[in-house]
Design an enzyme around this catalytic site. Structure first.
Site, PDB file in Angstrom:
ATOM      1  N   ASP A 121       0.833  -1.211   0.000  1.00 35.82           N
ATOM      2  CA  ASP A 121       0.000   0.000   0.000  1.00 35.82           C
ATOM      3  C   ASP A 121       0.867   1.262   0.000  1.00 35.82           C
ATOM      4  OD1 ASP A 121      -2.346   1.417  -0.010  1.00 35.82           O
ATOM      5  OD2 ASP A 121      -2.803   1.137   2.108  1.00 35.82           O
ATOM      6  N   HIS A 136       2.588   3.151  -8.949  1.00 36.45           N
ATOM      7  CA  HIS A 136       2.366   1.718  -9.193  1.00 36.45           C
ATOM      8  C   HIS A 136       3.543   1.129  -9.974  1.00 36.45           C
ATOM      9  CE1 HIS A 136      -1.579   2.109  -7.532  1.00 36.45           C
ATOM     10  NE2 HIS A 136      -2.114   2.753  -8.548  1.00 36.45           N
ATOM     11  N   SER A 185      -7.668  -5.503  -5.246  1.00 38.95           N
ATOM     12  CA  SER A 185      -8.831  -5.989  -4.505  1.00 38.95           C
ATOM     13  C   SER A 185     -10.086  -5.805  -5.343  1.00 38.95           C
ATOM     14  CB  SER A 185      -8.976  -5.228  -3.178  1.00 38.95           C
ATOM     15  OG  SER A 185      -9.525  -3.937  -3.418  1.00 38.95           O
ATOM     16  N   TRP A 238     -11.836  -1.970  -8.191  1.00 43.17           N
ATOM     17  CA  TRP A 238     -12.533  -1.652  -9.452  1.00 43.17           C
ATOM     18  C   TRP A 238     -13.217  -0.294  -9.374  1.00 43.17           C
ATOM     19  CZ3 TRP A 238     -10.924  -4.491 -13.221  1.00 43.17           C
ATOM     20  CH2 TRP A 238     -10.678  -5.850 -13.064  1.00 43.17           C
ATOM     21  N   ARG A 240     -12.004   2.425  -8.470  1.00 39.16           N
ATOM     22  CA  ARG A 240     -11.087   3.556  -8.712  1.00 39.16           C
ATOM     23  C   ARG A 240     -11.336   4.134 -10.110  1.00 39.16           C
ATOM     24  NH1 ARG A 240      -5.319   2.423  -5.774  1.00 39.16           N
ATOM     25  NH2 ARG A 240      -6.229   1.859  -3.769  1.00 39.16           N
ATOM     26  N   LEU A 247       9.903 -21.317  -4.514  1.00 39.76           N
ATOM     27  CA  LEU A 247       9.027 -20.340  -3.869  1.00 39.76           C
ATOM     28  C   LEU A 247       7.734 -20.221  -4.671  1.00 39.76           C
ATOM     29  CD1 LEU A 247       9.932 -16.974  -2.295  1.00 39.76           C
ATOM     30  CD2 LEU A 247       8.166 -16.982  -4.016  1.00 39.76           C
ATOM     31  N   ARG A 278      -5.086  -1.603   8.775  1.00 37.41           N
ATOM     32  CA  ARG A 278      -6.331  -2.338   8.536  1.00 37.41           C
ATOM     33  C   ARG A 278      -6.085  -3.472   7.555  1.00 37.41           C
ATOM     34  NH1 ARG A 278      -7.554   2.911   6.638  1.00 37.41           N
ATOM     35  NH2 ARG A 278      -7.069   3.112   4.424  1.00 37.41           N
TER      36      ARG A 278
HETATM   37  C1  IPE Z   1      -5.613  -2.702  -0.240  1.00 42.15           C
HETATM   38  O1  IPE Z   1      -5.218  -1.391  -0.393  1.00 42.15           O
HETATM   39  C2  IPE Z   1      -5.616  -3.415  -1.557  1.00 42.15           C
HETATM   40  C3  IPE Z   1      -4.313  -3.627  -2.166  1.00 42.15           C
HETATM   41  C4  IPE Z   1      -3.150  -3.347  -1.649  1.00 42.15           C
HETATM   42  C5  IPE Z   1      -4.329  -4.241  -3.465  1.00 42.15           C
HETATM   43  P1  IPE Z   1      -6.278  -0.203  -0.583  1.00 42.15           P
HETATM   44  O2  IPE Z   1      -5.473   1.024  -0.678  1.00 42.15           O
HETATM   45  O3  IPE Z   1      -7.193  -0.510  -1.696  1.00 42.15           O
HETATM   46  O4  IPE Z   1      -7.100  -0.278   0.783  1.00 42.15           O
HETATM   47  P2  IPE Z   1      -7.899   0.837   1.555  1.00 42.15           P
HETATM   48  O5  IPE Z   1      -8.865   1.409   0.582  1.00 42.15           O
HETATM   49  O6  IPE Z   1      -6.920   1.838   2.023  1.00 42.15           O
HETATM   50  O7  IPE Z   1      -8.539   0.115   2.695  1.00 42.15           O
HETATM   51  C1  IPE Z   2      -1.561   0.195  -3.321  1.00 43.56           C
HETATM   52  O1  IPE Z   2      -1.321   1.560  -3.361  1.00 43.56           O
HETATM   53  C2  IPE Z   2      -1.777  -0.402  -4.687  1.00 43.56           C
HETATM   54  C3  IPE Z   2      -3.166  -0.824  -4.959  1.00 43.56           C
HETATM   55  C4  IPE Z   2      -4.156  -0.771  -4.127  1.00 43.56           C
HETATM   56  C5  IPE Z   2      -3.426  -1.339  -6.299  1.00 43.56           C
HETATM   57  P1  IPE Z   2      -2.497   2.618  -3.409  1.00 43.56           P
HETATM   58  O2  IPE Z   2      -2.839   2.872  -4.821  1.00 43.56           O
HETATM   59  O3  IPE Z   2      -3.626   2.157  -2.556  1.00 43.56           O
HETATM   60  O4  IPE Z   2      -1.809   3.891  -2.776  1.00 43.56           O
HETATM   61  P2  IPE Z   2      -2.426   4.915  -1.729  1.00 43.56           P
HETATM   62  O5  IPE Z   2      -2.938   4.105  -0.570  1.00 43.56           O
HETATM   63  O6  IPE Z   2      -3.533   5.637  -2.435  1.00 43.56           O
HETATM   64  O7  IPE Z   2      -1.287   5.787  -1.368  1.00 43.56           O
HETATM   65 MG    MG Z   3      -4.062   2.393  -0.615  1.00 39.00          MG
END
Ligand code: IPE
Ligand code: IPE
Ligand code: MG
Length: 246
Positions: free
Chosen positions: A21, A38, A66, A70, A72, A132, A195
Site C-alpha cells: 500500500d 504503481h 482488490s 474496481w 477507482r 518459492l 487495517r
Molecule cells: C488494499 O489497499 C488493496 C491492495 C493493496 C491491493 P487499498 O489502498 O485498496 O485499501 P484501503 O482502501 O486503504 O482500505
Molecule cells: C496500493 O497503493 C496499490 C493498490 C491498491 C493497487 P495505493 O494505490 O492504494 O496507494 P495509496 O494508498 O492511495 O497511497
Molecule cells: Mg491504498
C-alpha cells in the site's frame, strides 16, 4: 549492520503475505500521477522476492488488486491491468529460471481477458517450480471467497455428496481459493495503514502483523528483514500460556 545478520534462519516464516500500500501517496509526494507510483512498486516486488528467497520463505502472497479497487478511476484501473501484463511478460523468464511458481487467488474470471491469458501462460510456464510460490491476489476479496466457499458447501450437502456433520474448519479452508496453501505466519502492511481491507480474513486467524510507515515503492530488502525480525521477536501462544510453549 544489516538486520539480515540478526535473523534466525531456522525460524523464518514459511508464508509471508503483504498488503502493498502507498503507491498513490508516494507518487503524489513526487508531484506525479498515481500510476507512476504503481510502476515503481514493481521494483519493490523484485526486491521482496529476492529477500524472501534468501530467507527460504516458501510462499509469498501479494495483494495486488482488490475487488473494491474496481471502483477507482478508470484510467488507474486500466493502467494497473496494463502494468500487470507488462510486468508478467518482462519478468516471467527470470521468475521461471529462479524456481518461482506463480499462482493467483481471487476471482480470475472477473479479470480482463488479456490479463487472464497472460496469467494462465505464466502459471503454465512456472508450474513445475518449487523453490518459492508467488501468489498474486487479483480481483480478490476475502468475503467473496468465504461466501463462495459457503455456496459450494451448501450445494454439496443439498446434492447429498456431503453430510453437514462433516463440515469443519479444514473443509472451509479447502473451499477457499487458497486451498492447499498454508496460512501465513506473517502479514506486512506498508504505508502506515492499520487495517486488513478484505484480505485473507479466514487465513489470518493466528498471523502476526507487521505495520510499517514505508510506502510500497520505497520498500526494499532491509524492510523485509525488519519485518521478519519483528516476527521473530513475538511469542506465538495460540491461546496457551508462555510456560506451555517450551
Ligand atoms: C488494499 O489497499 C488493496 C491492495 C493493496 C491491493 P487499498 O489502498 O485498496 O485499501 P484501503 O482502501 O486503504 O482500505
Ligand atoms: C496500493 O497503493 C496499490 C493498490 C491498491 C493497487 P495505493 O494505490 O492504494 O496507494 P495509496 O494508498 O492511495 O497511497
Ligand atoms: Mg491504498
Amino acid at each position: 549492520m544489516s538486520d539480515l545478520s540478526k535473523i534466525d534462519l531456522n525460524n523464518t516464516p514459511n508464508h509471508v503475505a503483504i498488503i502493498m500500500d502507498g503507491n498513490g501517496r508516494w507518487a503524489k509526494k513526487q508531484g506525479q500521477m498515481r500510476l507512476y507510483g504503481h510502476n515503481f512498486g514493481v521494483e519493490s516486488i523484485r526486491e521482496t522476492l529476492k529477500a524472501a528467497r534468501e530467507l527460504k520463505v516458501k510462499y509469498l502472497t501479494l495483494y495486488a488488486f482488490s475487488t473494491e479497487n474496481w471502483n477507482r478511476p478508470k484510467e488507474e484501473v486500466d493502467g494497473l491491468m496494463d502494468l500487470l501484463v507488462r510486468s508478467l511478460s518482462n519478468e516471467i523468464k527470470e521468475l521461471s529460471d529462479s524456481g518461482v511458481r506463480l499462482i493467483t487467488i481471487g476471482d480470475l474470471d472477473g479479470m480482463p481477458e488479456y490479463c487472464q491469458t497472460e496469467l494462465k501462460e505464466a502459471m503454465e510456464t512456472t508450474k513445475e517450480n518449487s523453490d518459492l510460490t508467488l501468489i498474486l491476489a487479483l480481483n480478490y476479496s476475502a468475503r467473496w471467497e468465504i461466501v463462495n466457499a459457503l455456496k459450494k458447501i451448501v450445494q454439496a450437502t443439498e446434492q447429498g455428496s456431503l453430510e453437514s456433520a462433516k463440515i469443519d474448519a479444514d473443509l472451509i479452508s479447502d473451499n477457499l481459493t487458497t486451498k492447499g496453501i498454508p496460512d501465513p505466519e506473517l502479514l506486512i502492511r506498508t504505508s502506515g495503514e492499520h487495517r486488513v481491507s478484505n484480505f485473507l480474513l479466514w487465513q489470518i486467524a493466528y498471523t502476526e502483523f507487521h505495520f510499517t510507515e514505508v510506502l510500497w515503492p520505497d520498500f526494499r530488502k532491509e524492510d523485509f528483514y525488519k519485518a521478519v525480525l519483528d516476527y521473530q521477536s513475538r511469542e506465538r501462544r495460540f491461546g496457551m500460556v508462555s510456560e506451555q510453549l517450551t
